[in-house]
Design an enzyme around this catalytic site. Sequence first.
Site, PDB file in Angstrom:
ATOM      1  N   LYS A   1      35.370  39.667  41.145  1.00 45.77           N
ATOM      2  CA  LYS A   1      36.117  39.884  42.388  1.00 45.77           C
ATOM      3  C   LYS A   1      36.137  41.384  42.692  1.00 45.77           C
ATOM      4  O   LYS A   1      36.581  42.194  41.872  1.00 45.77           O
ATOM      5  CB  LYS A   1      37.538  39.348  42.187  1.00 45.77           C
ATOM      6  CG  LYS A   1      38.206  38.892  43.449  1.00 45.77           C
ATOM      7  CD  LYS A   1      39.473  38.136  43.085  1.00 45.77           C
ATOM      8  CE  LYS A   1      40.326  37.859  44.282  1.00 45.77           C
ATOM      9  NZ  LYS A   1      41.621  37.316  43.879  1.00 45.77           N
TER      10      LYS A   1
HETATM   11  C1  E4P Z   1      43.318  35.761  46.507  1.00 43.20           C
HETATM   12  O1  E4P Z   1      42.415  35.611  45.744  1.00 43.20           O
HETATM   13  C2  E4P Z   1      44.597  36.417  46.202  1.00 43.20           C
HETATM   14  O2  E4P Z   1      44.828  36.329  44.822  1.00 43.20           O
HETATM   15  C3  E4P Z   1      45.776  35.774  46.853  1.00 43.20           C
HETATM   16  O3  E4P Z   1      45.465  34.633  47.590  1.00 43.20           O
HETATM   17  C4  E4P Z   1      46.780  36.685  47.419  1.00 43.20           C
HETATM   18  O4  E4P Z   1      47.840  35.944  47.950  1.00 43.20           O
HETATM   19  P1  E4P Z   1      49.262  36.590  48.312  1.00 43.20           P
HETATM   20  O5  E4P Z   1      49.160  37.217  49.645  1.00 43.20           O
HETATM   21  O6  E4P Z   1      50.184  35.402  48.321  1.00 43.20           O
HETATM   22  O7  E4P Z   1      49.582  37.574  47.226  1.00 43.20           O
END
Ligand code: E4P
Length: 215
Positions: free
Chosen positions: A84
């Site tokens: 990522k």
């Molecule tokens: C995506 O991979 C992120 O980990 C995630 O969806 C972030 O979500 P949030 O805005 O609820 O922290």
Amino acid sequence: MKIFIDTANLNEIKEAADMGLLDGVTTNPSLVAKEGHKDFKSMLEKICSIVDGDISAEVVSTDYEGIVKEGRELAKIHKNIVVKVPLIKEGLKAVKTFSSEGIKTNVTLCFSPSQALLAAKAGAYLVSPFVGRLDDISYNGMELISQIVQIYGNYDYQTQVLVASIRHPIHFVESCLMGADVCTMPFKVIEQLAKHPLTDIGLEKFLDDWKKLNK
Ligand code: E4P
């Protein structure tokens, strides 16, 4: 539509996997810190042993060399690891390199259609637009998904649209209607997908009637 869980909590991952619906897992540094996993590698190995699907592991470097070094190490942990990478200039350069080496990437923190287009051009395997965080600042997160799906379709990009920062089941249903490829969500939202008050009321009535018959 693939369903991923967005957590670093191993119990939640196991429970969602037992429901038979889990296609992958996304984690990020905040989620890992929340669970207090000091040994990132061992956490990823455990997740990979629970779920046979894409497991996103985020780099914390922000320069090209650092991202590439970290990503290569992460990719060695298991064949299902998806590196990522943040959607910044250095990140896009690294995605191009990973793509030429056959390392899968999830380009994260995407908040605009132009960013998503660049991620696809760099060879991203997944792109993660964050819908909830856009809604939080009075932008329409789902409008972004619709634009990305259309743009990728226009030019036949193979990058999969992973809807992230999902806060409720309507985000999920709209993503399905728009033709997004993957939704990642917290365990609470996965549970909500299965719930309906009429199911609970109907079941209670069926069981009551059955008891009366057998009195
Ligand atoms: C995506 O991979 C992120 O980990 C995630 O969806 C972030 O979500 P949030 O805005 O609820 O922290």
